[in-house]
Design a protein around this motif. Structure first.
Motif, short mmCIF file in Angstrom:
data_model
loop_
_atom_site.label_atom_id
_atom_site.label_comp_id
_atom_site.label_asym_id
_atom_site.label_seq_id
_atom_site.Cartn_x
_atom_site.Cartn_y
_atom_site.Cartn_z
N ARG A 68 0.81 -1.22 0.00
CA ARG A 68 0.00 0.00 0.00
C ARG A 68 0.85 1.28 0.00
O ARG A 68 0.40 2.32 -0.48
N ALA A 82 -5.13 4.28 -7.87
CA ALA A 82 -4.39 3.94 -6.66
C ALA A 82 -5.35 3.56 -5.53
O ALA A 82 -5.15 2.57 -4.81
N VAL A 83 -6.42 4.34 -5.38
CA VAL A 83 -7.41 4.04 -4.33
C VAL A 83 -8.04 2.67 -4.56
O VAL A 83 -8.20 1.85 -3.64
N GLY A 130 -5.72 -0.05 -3.68
CA GLY A 130 -5.67 -0.19 -2.21
C GLY A 130 -6.86 -0.99 -1.70
O GLY A 130 -6.74 -1.86 -0.84
#
Lengths: 704, 144
Positions: A456, A492-493, A496
């Motif tokens: 992460r 990216a979120v 994650g």
């Protein structure tokens, strides 16, 4: 006058006449004698009466006269008494002697009477004749008496007689006692077959009173079917009387008074007595013996049958190791016929290496230290392959011969050995795989940990620096560049999120189950209130049945409800009248099926197969966000509890998820009722994706 | 003073950015591994010549080179002087085991670093506000 009417032959008459008639007879005799003398010898008067000799001395005369008269009277009475006695005691020996004495005493009496007469009358002839008669009878009596003396001496004296009588009484009493004391029933039967004597045992055995049997024919005690032949047998015995058992080799039966027959054993013995020839039968009731014999026979047959048909091999083995009885199962075990086996010793069929395996046990058995022993031994089959046997040996001592022998039982455990080896192999394999799995699990864990920490961080950098770029170089970036940077951040979120979901899925598998009774209704309430908090704009109707409970891991149940209720929450987001229902149905098989139903978007049942796969989504992420991990987690949780999960759905109408949590019922298929109710209801939508976990996490993150 | 224990330069930069953007003006000391953090706090090793620092709050990453965050925490709590210093675990992971051990060893808070920088920014703002402004420090922790 007929002289024969009187005289000596009085005894037959005396038996019938009284003493007076004997007197008369004696008187008559004297009268006759007197008359004869008177006639033959008329008394001349030349003799003087005897009184002259006494000089007519009155005193002397009267002394003689009175004495002689008294003697006469006495002598007259004595024979009367004697005859009376003789008549009453006819049993006495030498009865006639009393008669002789009587005659002689009477004669004496008359001579004394004649003495009185001759005092005054000189009838000396008559007197002399009387004396002659007396002399005659006296001489006869004396002679007879002399001859009698040795015989009389031989007679037992009364004391001896009394002793003898007592002895006889005792003997008879002994005989009676003996007869009664004999344990057998005794019946003495005469030549005509009539019962003359029985003992109490006979009464008891046949149920008759003594009086009912004595005098009856012995056949009364013989059952009807033998009765006609019996007199013949009886006669045959009298032909050749000797001690022998009756009906040798035959079954004999007695007949009880009540008609019942019972088996007997009879011994016959001849009995010669003064009263004749008898047969003494000694009868013994052998019912009990027969019963015992029968029981013994049954017992032996049972043993034999149990021995022969036992499922395990059995052998009776002498102390020398030779089999003298073997059963079918043992023959089958080693492949020999029983004849072949009986010719062998036990060691012949034992695998050579195992022959001495039980030596110490046998020694202890023989020493009486142990009653039996069990040992595993290998035996050699006729066609040379090994047979694994569980050998049980016990020692039996023959009471009659005092010899001992072994009872050996051999259970074929070849199959078991084989299976045991197989199980052993499998166990080894299993523990090997187990340790492999543990190792893999450990690796997976550290992998998970590493993912959680390290994967992460770069995403954060990508997102953070893109954001920094937008903020710091705002003026230099056109709308196109800003749009691109925003996509970078969104990716990216999303990545994650995927990592988080993956880790959650891994955790549902990794986590150790802690079982407890869990209140599902309450858990669902908590989950729904979390959903309401994180999404306060939605106004859904949620119905949760009361009292839903299950046994399992509370944390995993929470994850399950978060995913399923979260899905329902998400897929009803396009409706204003959204509804969620959580309940359960008790199926006829006793299986409890829980369901969570919504009236949301639904899905095409065509894709139902993909529903629970990880990262499988049936909806566009733009329409309904999600990673496709949630239902995979749900399925894993249900499976870990031994349950099943399936879904029914109709596009645009809604979805129902069904699941069970009971391992005992996991082989059952969804029943008709659940299918019906699913079809009749507004079906629902599914997303295999979005997890509530994510939602709560977001919410949690927001609170920080 | 804030002690930031962080080995990742990106995270360090972003954390500093988030704190600065939230107008937190306090001195921020940075330790790049567990040993350095302990040396700073106990004035040992490379920092033996300095006084031990006494931060108002320690922002502690868990996965660190040499000595990891949980071990740092253990030693802090075992030392009389640092026993009560507020420690906020600021890390990427939300592993249950980490959380459990962290709290068990006496962490005052456990915050997960979000991927989304906006969320991270918000978290930094709230942390600064809380530990540097709202929270009244333990008296013994005051610089003597």
């Amino acid at each position: 006058v007929n002289a024969s009417t009187s005289g000596f032959d009085i005894s037959p008459n005396a038996r019938r006449l009284g003493p007076s008639s004997i007197f008369c007879a004696a008187g008559a005799l004297l009268a006759v004698a007197g008359l004869m003398v008177w006639r033959i010898f008329p008394t001349p008067h030349e003799y003087m009466p005897h009184g002259f000799c006494y000089l007519w001395d009155r005193k002397l005369i009267w002394l003689h006269a009175t004495s002689d008269l008294l003697i006469f009277l006495s002598y007259l009475s004595i024979p009367i008494t004697l005859v009376y006695f003789a008549r009453l005691r006819r049993d006495l020996p030498f009865n006639w002697m009393f008669l002789c004495f009587g005659t002689f005493i009477i004669s004496c009496g008359f001579t004394h009477a004649m003495e009185v007469w001759t005092l005054w009358h000189a009838s000396y002839w008559l007197s002399g004749i009387l004396k002659a008669i007396t002399a005659f009878t006296s001489v006869i009596t004396a002679v007879l008496l002399m001859r009698l003396v040795p015989l009389a001496l031989a007679l037992p004296n009364p004391k001896t007689l009394r002793n003898e009588v007592n002895q006889r009484k005792r003997a008879e009493s002994k005989f009676r006692d003996l007869l009664e004391a004999v344990p057998d029933a005794i019946a003495v039967v005469d030549r005509e077959g009539r019962i003359v004597l029985i003992n109490a045992q006979t009464e008891k055995l046949f149920g008759y009173e003594r009086e009912e049997l004595v005098g009856q024919e012995i056949e009364i005690l013989v059952p009807g079917r033998y009765r006609s032949r019996h007199p013949g047998h009886r006669a045959a015995f009298f032909e050749e009387p000797r001690l022998r058992p009756m009906g040798r080799g035959l079954e004999l039966y007695g007949l009880h008074k009540d008609g019942r027959e019972f088996p007997v054993e009879i011994s016959l013995s001849p009995l010669q007595t003064d009263e004749g020839f008898f047969v003494c039968s000694s009868i013994r009731d052998v019912s009990e013996r027969k019963r015992v014999q029968l029981a013994l026979k049954f017992s032996e047959e049972r043993f034999s049958s149990a021995f022969e048909h036992a499922a395990i091999g059995k052998a009776l083995v002498t102390s020398g190791g030779r089999c003298f009885k073997v059963n079918r199962a043992l023959c089958d075990l080693v492949g020999y016929s029983s004849e072949e086996l009986l010719a062998k010793t036990f060691n012949d069929i034992t695998f050579p290496e195992d022959i001495d395996a039980d030596r110490s046990l046998v020694d202890r058995l023989l020493a009486g230290e142990i009653p039996s022993f069990h040992i595993e031994k290998r035996f050699v089959h006729r066609d040379k392959h090994l047979v694994y046997g569980l050998l049980s040996v016990s020692l039996v001592r023959d009471e009659l011969s005092q010899e001992f022998y072994f009872v050996s039982q051999i259970q074929d455990i070849t199959e078991r050995k084989f299976v045991e080896e197989k199980i052993n192999d499998l166990n080894n394999e299993l523990s090997r795989r187990n340790s492999e799995l543990s190792a893999i699990n450990k690796e997976l864990e550290s992998f998970s940990y590493s993912v959680s920490h390290d994967l992460r961080a770069p995403l954060r950098a990508i997102h953070g620096f893109s954001q920094a770029l937008v903020e710091d170089a705002q003026d230099k970036l056109g709308p196109q560049e800003k749009e691109h940077l925003s996509r970078v951040r969104a990716a990216a979120v999303r990545m994650g999120q995927l990592i988080d979901d993956l880790l959650a899925l891994a955790r549902t598998s990794r986590r150790e189950l802690t079982r407890e009774d869990v209140d599902l209704s309450r858990l669902a309430d908590e989950v729904v209130s979390q959903l309401r908090t994180s999404d306060p704009d939605r106004n859904l109707r949620v119905d949760i049945a009361k009292g839903l409970a299950a046994n399992g891991d509370k944390h995993l149940f929470r994850v399950l409800l978060e995913n399923l209720l979260g899905n329902a929450w998400k897929f009803t987001s396009k409706r204003l009248d959204g509804q969620i229902e959580f309940g359960s149905q008790q199926h006829s098989e006793g299986e409890r099926v829980y369901y969570i139903r919504d009236n949301g978007a639904g899905f095409d049942m065509k894709y139902a197969g993909k529903l629970f796969g990880a990262f499988q989504r049936l909806h566009d992420a733009n329409e309904f966000p999600g990673t496709g991990v949630g239902l995979a987690s749900v399925q894993r949780i249900v499976h870990r509890h031994g349950g099943r999960i399936w879904a029914e759905s109709v596009v645009g109408q809604g979805t129902t998820f069904y699941f069970t949590l009971d391992p005992a019922q996991d082989n059952l298929q969804p029943s008709e009722s659940s299918l019906d109710s699913a079809v009749n209801r507004p079906p629902m939508a599914i997303d295999a994706a979005q997890t509530v976990l994510t939602a709560t996490e977001k919410q949690g993150g927001g609170q920080k | 003073m804030i002690l930031l224990v962080e080995d990742n330069r990106d995270d360090e930069e972003l954390t500093l950015r988030a704190l600065r953007k939230n107008n937190i003006q306090n001195e921020i000391v940075i330790a790049r591994d567990g040993v350095e953090a302990l040396d700073l706090l106990f004035a040992t090793g490379a920092h033996a010549s300095h006084e031990p620092i006494v931060p108002q709050v320690i922002l502690l990453d868990l996965k660190l080179p040499k000595v990891d965050g949980l071990e740092v925490l253990r030693r802090l709590r075992a030392n009389q002087g640092t026993r009560l210093v507020p420690v906020v675990i600021l890390t990427s992971s939300n592993e249950e085991e980490d959380r459990l051990q962290g709290y068990d060893l006496g962490a005052n808070s456990y915050v997960r670093k979000p991927v989304d920088f906006n969320q991270f920014f918000e978290a930094a703002r709230q942390l600064g506000l809380y530990w540097l402004v709202l929270n009244e420090p333990v008296p013994q922790c005051r610089k003597s």
